[in-house]
Scaffold this motif. Structure first.
Motif, mmCIF file in Angstrom:
data_model
loop_
_atom_site.group_PDB
_atom_site.id
_atom_site.type_symbol
_atom_site.label_atom_id
_atom_site.label_comp_id
_atom_site.label_asym_id
_atom_site.label_seq_id
_atom_site.Cartn_x
_atom_site.Cartn_y
_atom_site.Cartn_z
ATOM 1 N N SER A 4 0.823 -1.207 0.000
ATOM 2 C CA SER A 4 0.000 0.000 0.000
ATOM 3 C C SER A 4 0.858 1.259 0.000
ATOM 4 O O SER A 4 1.925 1.301 0.632
ATOM 5 C CB SER A 4 -0.919 0.004 1.225
ATOM 6 N N SER A 51 -2.469 -3.885 -0.640
ATOM 7 C CA SER A 51 -3.670 -3.611 -1.427
ATOM 8 C C SER A 51 -3.950 -4.804 -2.318
ATOM 9 O O SER A 51 -3.045 -5.346 -2.959
ATOM 10 C CB SER A 51 -3.453 -2.357 -2.284
ATOM 11 N N THR A 103 -6.427 -6.425 -5.404
ATOM 12 C CA THR A 103 -7.418 -6.311 -6.463
ATOM 13 C C THR A 103 -7.538 -7.676 -7.113
ATOM 14 O O THR A 103 -6.527 -8.280 -7.481
ATOM 15 C CB THR A 103 -7.005 -5.275 -7.513
ATOM 16 N N GLN A 109 -11.887 -5.325 -4.544
ATOM 17 C CA GLN A 109 -10.623 -4.812 -4.032
ATOM 18 C C GLN A 109 -10.773 -4.381 -2.590
ATOM 19 O O GLN A 109 -11.878 -4.013 -2.148
ATOM 20 C CB GLN A 109 -10.112 -3.657 -4.887
ATOM 21 N N ALA A 110 -9.655 -4.404 -1.856
ATOM 22 C CA ALA A 110 -9.640 -3.993 -0.445
ATOM 23 C C ALA A 110 -8.193 -3.963 0.013
ATOM 24 O O ALA A 110 -7.272 -4.317 -0.728
ATOM 25 C CB ALA A 110 -10.484 -4.931 0.418
ATOM 26 N N ALA A 116 -6.318 -9.064 3.188
ATOM 27 C CA ALA A 116 -6.758 -8.149 2.139
ATOM 28 C C ALA A 116 -7.723 -8.842 1.190
ATOM 29 O O ALA A 116 -8.731 -8.256 0.753
ATOM 30 C CB ALA A 116 -5.549 -7.612 1.388
ATOM 31 N N GLY A 122 -11.044 -9.338 2.856
ATOM 32 C CA GLY A 122 -11.729 -8.037 2.884
ATOM 33 C C GLY A 122 -12.347 -7.698 1.549
ATOM 34 O O GLY A 122 -13.473 -7.172 1.482
ATOM 35 N N ALA A 123 -11.625 -8.002 0.457
ATOM 36 C CA ALA A 123 -12.166 -7.721 -0.877
ATOM 37 C C ALA A 123 -13.407 -8.552 -1.149
ATOM 38 O O ALA A 123 -14.402 -8.060 -1.710
ATOM 39 C CB ALA A 123 -11.086 -8.005 -1.924
ATOM 40 N N GLN A 169 -16.310 -7.023 1.014
ATOM 41 C CA GLN A 169 -16.791 -5.734 0.520
ATOM 42 C C GLN A 169 -17.543 -5.883 -0.793
ATOM 43 O O GLN A 169 -18.456 -5.101 -1.093
ATOM 44 C CB GLN A 169 -15.616 -4.768 0.337
#
Length: 576
Positions: A467, A475, A477, A490-491, A499, A502-503, A506
């Protein structure tokens, strides 16, 4: 079958019950203030292998010259300095083998050959002829001395038995100078010593010693065999100490022990006999011998090694020694035979496996460090054995043992929390098969359950980068195919797995929580890969693991999450 034997077998009706009158215990030895119980072994004895004589005569198919030659070379490699090479008056093969050893100069300078003969003139002369030209030779004379042998076999009284031994010893002493090239050592065995009255065993031994007249500088060997095991090992120790205490000219005699294994305590009897004054051991590799066998020199020597005593014999490649022994004797070493059996360094029990796994992980690898691994009193590597077979899996096995196999043989370092989950899978497989599972079967089960897991989630594309906002975050994607539809999500997170989860959350593709993440390099084969393990908790509260392989740790982390979600769906569908 002769009629008396047949009638005897037909009359037998099994074991006696209650008061046993058919057998009687061996009478105790009158030995005041016995000393052997307080002695401690600190050095190895003189070893004498009798594989080529005592061991050979016990084989259904005796060894030929080529097999005897291969066995002799093996014994020399192991480090035996005294080897009983045969009974030259018994057969032409025995005689020819000994002559070949001598004439082809196959006996190392530091090795003494030993030959056995009965107390008969023709056999003694034939024996002496067999060893002419040998540099060092032990002429081993024996005659039976027990009451049963005297009465049933020979029909002789004690004075006549002593006379046999004296005349044979005198003849050997007369013939010894004809072996002008040889250093001759004399050995006498009152055969069936353990069944002989102690006073008579002493009397006949001293009569022979008086004829040979050894000195502290030129000792003779007095071999006191437990030809048939008829009492507990402590009784044997008492017998040896009694003889050592009462023997005249003790300082001119080497006390040799030759125990058999009729009661299964041949090794114990030899060990206690050494405490009692024995200085020399005759025996065979893996205990091959008449009836239940001779004392097992491999076990006896490695018992000493385990206690920090250098046995002077090298069993660093025990598998090779066993293979040659089995080839030459056509006798198999049992799988549970001490030290050498296929399964002696193997644990199936779950609790044993877990303790071994933890002990191996905690073991100090510094050369010479004290060996401290539960259930393994000796390091298999010292004997040339590998660690792969220490833990093997069947229905009795535990999760720790299964994890050990995956780590040692396949480089998979499962998180401890994952052991129980995969352990249940293997337990079910073992219960179904009803047999031991090979390490390959265990790995295949892991591959099928995790690496090859299929379901509605598929990873199409992934990008994980450091990040720009914080050094401790990444990060993510990704493009995910779910039920045929591709979605981009993405997250950010503290690690690749977090991560990626999280993606997914979300993007409303999942509703799960990452509980743990672990990754390590995977170096099996030529390709460098990474293995990742994740533990997730679904919206329904179900906790389960995922695992994956990929070219890098980021891809492995994401695929491990996909594996866990697909396994969750499979479990859900199975429940429905």
């Amino acid at each position: 079958m002769t009629t008396p034997v047949k009638n005897r077998l037909e009359a037998a009706k099994g074991m006696q019950k209650g008061r046993i009158t058919k057998y009687r215990p061996y009478p105790p030895i009158e030995l005041e203030e016995r000393r052997w119980p307080s002695q401690v072994l600190t050095t190895a004895p003189i070893w004498c292998s009798v594989d080529l004589r005592d061991g050979n005569q016990a084989l259904p198919t005796p060894m030929g010259v080529a097999e005897k030659m291969e066995m002799f070379k093996l014994l020399v490699e192991i480090g035996f300095k005294e080897i009983e090479v045969g009974f030259p008056s018994a057969s032409q093969i025995e005689f020819d083998f000994i002559r070949r050893l001598i004439e082809e100069e196959l006996i190392p300078e530091d090795v003494t050959i030993q030959v056995l003969t009965q107390a008969r003139e023709d056999l003694i002369r034939r024996t002496v002829d067999a060893v002419k030209g040998a540099k060092k030779v032990i002429l081993h004379l024996y005659n039976s001395t027990s009451p049963q042998q005297r009465k049933i076999v020979f029909g002789l009284e004690k004075p006549e038995i002593i006379g046999l031994a004296i005349r044979a010893t005198r003849l050997i002493k007369e013939l010894a100078p004809t072996l002008s090239e040889s250093q001759v050592i004399f050995e006498y065995t009152p055969e069936s010593f353990a069944l002989t009255e102690m006073d008579f065993a002493l009397e006949i031994s001293e009569a022979v010693i008086d004829v040979w007249q050894p000195t502290p500088e030129n000792k003779m060997i007095l071999n006191l065999p437990k030809t048939v095991e008829i009492a507990m090992p402590n009784v044997h120790a008492d017998q040896i100490e009694w003889i050592c205490r009462h023997l005249r000219n003790r300082e001119a005699v080497i006390i040799s022990l030759h125990t058999h294994n009729d009661r299964g305590t041949g090794v114990a009897s030899a060990e206690l006999g050494l405490l009692a004054g024995g200085e020399r051991i005759e025996g065979t590799l893996f205990g091959n011998g008449e009836r239940t066998g001779n004392v097992d020199l491999v076990t006896l020597a490695l018992n000493m090694y385990m206690e920090g005593i250098d046995p002077g014999l090298d069993f660093s490649n025990l598998d090779r020694i066993r293979a040659i022994h089995e080839k030459c004797t056509h006798m198999e070493v049992p799988v549970r035979h001490p030290y050498a059996g296929d399964l002696v360094f193997t644990a199936f029990s779950g609790s044993h496996q877990d303790a071994i796994r933890k002990g191996m992980a905690a073991q100090d690898t510094t050369p010479g460090a004290l060996w401290e691994v539960p259930y393994l009193p000796i390091d298999p590597a010292d004997l040339g054995r590998t660690y792969e077979a220490i833990i093997r899996i069947n229905a009795q096995s535990g999760k720790g043992g299964i994890a050990y196999v995956l780590e040692q043989e396949f480089g998979l370092q499962l998180p401890k929390a994952m052991h129980a989950e995969f352990g249940r899978i293997i337990q079910s497989l073992a219960d179904t098969s009803g047999a031991e599972l090979s390490s390959a079967q265990i790995f295949q089960a892991f591959e099928h359950e995790y690496f090859q897991s299929e379901g509605p989630y598929q990873l199409e594309n992934l990008s994980i980068e450091q990040s720009n906002h914080a050094s401790d975050t990444v990060s993510c994607t990704a493009q995910i195919r779910v039920d045929g539809v591709v979605r981009k999500v993405q997250a950010m997170g503290n690690n690749p797995a977090q991560a990626f989860v999280g993606a997914l959350n979300q993007g409303d593709l999942a509703n799960c929580k990452l509980l743990s993440y672990q990754a390590h390099p995977y170096t099996q084969g030529s390709d460098q890969q990474a293995t990742a393990y994740v533990q997730v908790q679904t919206a329904a509260g179900k906790t389960l693991f995922g695992a994956a392989l990929d070219a890098d740790a980021n891809g492995a982390a994401a695929k491990a999450v996909i594996c866990a979600l697909n396994r969750s769906e499979q479990i859900h569908q199975h429940v429905i």
